[in-house]
Design a protein around this motif. Structure first.
Motif, short mmCIF file in Angstrom:
data_model
loop_
_atom_site.label_atom_id
_atom_site.label_comp_id
_atom_site.label_asym_id
_atom_site.label_seq_id
_atom_site.Cartn_x
_atom_site.Cartn_y
_atom_site.Cartn_z
N ALA A 1 15.37 -42.28 -38.67
CA ALA A 1 14.53 -41.22 -39.24
C ALA A 1 15.22 -39.86 -39.15
CB ALA A 1 13.20 -41.17 -38.51
N ILE A 2 15.11 -39.09 -40.21
CA ILE A 2 15.62 -37.73 -40.24
C ILE A 2 14.45 -36.82 -40.63
CG2 ILE A 2 17.30 -36.14 -41.23
CD1 ILE A 2 19.06 -38.53 -41.91
N ILE A 3 14.08 -35.93 -39.71
CA ILE A 3 12.90 -35.10 -39.90
C ILE A 3 13.28 -33.62 -39.82
CG2 ILE A 3 10.57 -34.56 -39.06
CD1 ILE A 3 10.59 -37.34 -37.71
N PRO A 4 13.33 -32.93 -40.96
CA PRO A 4 13.62 -31.50 -40.91
C PRO A 4 12.38 -30.71 -40.50
CG PRO A 4 13.23 -32.18 -43.17
CD PRO A 4 13.20 -33.43 -42.33
N GLN A 5 12.60 -29.60 -39.81
CA GLN A 5 11.52 -28.68 -39.48
C GLN A 5 11.58 -27.49 -40.44
OE1 GLN A 5 12.36 -28.94 -34.88
NE2 GLN A 5 10.39 -27.93 -35.20
N ILE A 6 10.48 -27.26 -41.11
CA ILE A 6 10.38 -26.13 -42.04
C ILE A 6 9.62 -25.02 -41.33
CG2 ILE A 6 9.56 -25.38 -44.30
CD1 ILE A 6 11.81 -27.50 -44.36
N GLU A 7 10.30 -23.88 -41.13
CA GLU A 7 9.74 -22.84 -40.27
C GLU A 7 9.94 -21.44 -40.82
OE1 GLU A 7 10.39 -24.33 -35.93
OE2 GLU A 7 12.22 -24.80 -37.04
N SER A 8 10.16 -21.32 -42.13
CA SER A 8 10.38 -20.00 -42.72
C SER A 8 9.89 -19.98 -44.16
CB SER A 8 11.87 -19.64 -42.68
OG SER A 8 12.60 -20.47 -43.58
N ARG A 9 9.76 -18.78 -44.70
CA ARG A 9 9.35 -18.64 -46.11
C ARG A 9 10.37 -19.28 -47.04
NH1 ARG A 9 7.94 -12.30 -45.68
NH2 ARG A 9 9.66 -12.51 -44.20
N LEU A 10 11.66 -19.14 -46.73
CA LEU A 10 12.69 -19.75 -47.56
C LEU A 10 12.57 -21.27 -47.51
CD1 LEU A 10 15.16 -19.52 -49.37
CD2 LEU A 10 16.58 -19.35 -47.31
N VAL B 1 9.84 -23.02 -47.04
CA VAL B 1 8.68 -23.40 -47.85
C VAL B 1 9.02 -23.31 -49.33
CG1 VAL B 1 6.31 -22.78 -48.48
CG2 VAL B 1 7.02 -22.73 -46.08
N GLN B 2 9.77 -22.28 -49.69
CA GLN B 2 10.18 -22.10 -51.08
C GLN B 2 11.00 -23.28 -51.59
OE1 GLN B 2 12.10 -18.29 -51.87
NE2 GLN B 2 13.37 -19.21 -53.46
N ASN B 3 11.84 -23.85 -50.72
CA ASN B 3 12.70 -24.97 -51.11
C ASN B 3 12.15 -26.33 -50.68
OD1 ASN B 3 14.76 -23.34 -52.29
ND2 ASN B 3 15.51 -22.83 -50.24
N LEU B 4 10.91 -26.33 -50.18
CA LEU B 4 10.37 -27.54 -49.57
C LEU B 4 10.33 -28.72 -50.53
CD1 LEU B 4 9.09 -28.96 -47.19
CD2 LEU B 4 6.88 -27.99 -47.84
N LYS B 5 9.92 -28.50 -51.74
CA LYS B 5 9.79 -29.61 -52.69
C LYS B 5 11.14 -30.27 -52.94
CE LYS B 5 6.85 -28.88 -55.88
NZ LYS B 5 6.18 -28.40 -57.12
N ASP B 6 12.18 -29.47 -53.09
CA ASP B 6 13.52 -30.03 -53.31
C ASP B 6 14.03 -30.76 -52.07
OD1 ASP B 6 13.64 -29.02 -55.89
OD2 ASP B 6 14.53 -27.13 -55.26
N ILE B 7 13.70 -30.24 -50.88
CA ILE B 7 14.11 -30.91 -49.64
C ILE B 7 13.38 -32.24 -49.50
CG2 ILE B 7 14.00 -30.76 -47.12
CD1 ILE B 7 14.38 -27.71 -47.42
N MET B 8 12.07 -32.24 -49.76
CA MET B 8 11.28 -33.47 -49.65
C MET B 8 11.71 -34.53 -50.66
SD MET B 8 7.34 -32.26 -49.10
CE MET B 8 6.68 -31.90 -47.47
N SER B 9 12.28 -34.09 -51.76
CA SER B 9 12.67 -35.03 -52.82
C SER B 9 13.88 -35.87 -52.45
CB SER B 9 12.96 -34.26 -54.12
OG SER B 9 11.80 -33.61 -54.58
N VAL C 1 15.32 -31.77 -36.85
CA VAL C 1 16.29 -30.68 -37.01
C VAL C 1 15.57 -29.38 -37.31
CG1 VAL C 1 18.39 -29.94 -38.18
CG2 VAL C 1 17.90 -32.38 -37.93
N PRO C 2 15.70 -28.37 -36.43
CA PRO C 2 14.95 -27.13 -36.61
C PRO C 2 15.49 -26.22 -37.71
CG PRO C 2 16.38 -26.96 -34.70
CD PRO C 2 16.49 -28.38 -35.19
N HIS C 3 14.59 -25.41 -38.25
CA HIS C 3 14.90 -24.32 -39.17
C HIS C 3 15.72 -24.74 -40.40
CE1 HIS C 3 13.16 -21.13 -36.71
NE2 HIS C 3 13.70 -21.72 -35.66
#
Length: 209
Positions: free
Chosen positions: A83-92, A94-102, A29-31
Motif C-alpha cells: 500500500a502507498i498512502i499519500p498525505q494531503i496537507e496543503s491547498r496545493l 487539494v488542488q492536485n488531489l484528483k490527479d494524484i488519486m487517479s 508519505v507526508p505532504h
C-alpha cells in the motif's frame, strides 16, 4: 494487523525501501502535493519494471519467502499488495488531489486536516471557514469520482460519525502518544487512589493510644 509506516518525508526514498524490506505492508508519505512527487514515491516502492526498488537479499529465503502462486513472483506480488498512502496537507495538494488519486498505485489518501488548516492560516482541528469547507467538499468529490478511499483522523464517536457521513472509509481512531499518555495517567491515578484509600484504612484500624 498489517503495519503501515509513516516515513519522515516525501523525499526519504531510502526510508521507504527500508520499511518495506523490514516487512511493512505499506507506507504513508507526508505532504504530497503534486503528481510528479507521487510518481517518484511510487517508483521508489515498486520493483522493476514498475519502479526501481532494489532487491532485498536479507528478506529473501529460498523455500520460505519465495513461495508464490503460479505465474507470480515475490516482486510482482509485492508490487500488487504494497500500500502507498499519500498525505494531503496543503491547498496545493487539494488542488492536485484528483490527479494524484487517479494514479493506479495510490491505495488510499490520508487527509491531514490540522496541517491543511495551518496552510490556510487557520487553527484548530476543524472549523466552518469557507475555504476549509470548500476544500473538504473538493476532497470528498474527488474521492467519489476517482473511487479512491479517504483516510482521516476520527477521535471519538461524533468525529467517527462525521467522517463516515463525509465518505471516509479508513479512520485513525487513536494515536500512540495519546494511548500511552492517557493510559499512564489512568493507571497512575487508579494506583494513587487505591494506595491512599488503603493507607487510610490501615490508620483507621490502628488502636488509639
Amino acid at each position: 494487523m498489517i503495519p503501515v509506516v509513516r516515513v519522515p518525508s516525501k523525499t526519504h526514498f531510502e526510508f521507504m525501501a527500508w520499511c518495506l524490506d523490514a516487512g511493512a505492508g505499506g507506507i504513508m508519505v507526508p505532504h504530497l502535493e503534486t503528481v510528479e512527487e507521487m510518481k517518484a514515491v511510487i517508483a521508489a516502492c515498486r520493483f522493476p519494471p514498475a519502479g526501481h526498488r532494489s532487491f532485498p537479499p536479507f528478506t529473501f529465503l529460498p523455500g520460505v519467502t519465495d513461495t508464490t502462486p503460479e505465474g507470480e513472483t515475490i516482486f510482482s506480488l509485492a508490487n500488487k499488495h504494497t500500500a502507498i498512502i499519500p498525505q494531503i496537507e496543503s491547498r496545493l495538494g487539494v488542488q492536485n488531489l484528483k490527479d494524484i488519486m487517479s494514479l493506479e498505485d495510490v491505495s488510499a489518501v490520508m487527509i491531514g486536516h490540522v496541517d491543511l488548516r495551518l496552510d490556510m492560516g487557520l487553527s484548530g482541528f476543524t472549523g466552518n471557514e469557507p475555504e476549509y469547507v470548500a476544500a473538504n467538499q473538493a476532497i470528498v468529490e474527488a474521492s467519489k469520482e476517482c473511487n479512491a478511499p479517504l483516510m482521516g483522523a476520527a477521535l471519538g464517536p461524533e468525529a467517527i460519525k462525521a467522517r463516515i457521513d463525509e465518505g471516509y472509509r479508513i479512520m485513525l481512531n487513536c494515536f500512540d502518544l495519546h494511548t500511552l499518555a492517557y493510559g499512564m495517567i489512568k493507571t497512575l491515578g487508579e494506583a494513587r487512589v487505591t494506595a491512599e484509600e488503603h493507607m487510610q484504612s490501615i490508620h483507621s484500624e490502628q488502636p488509639k493510644l
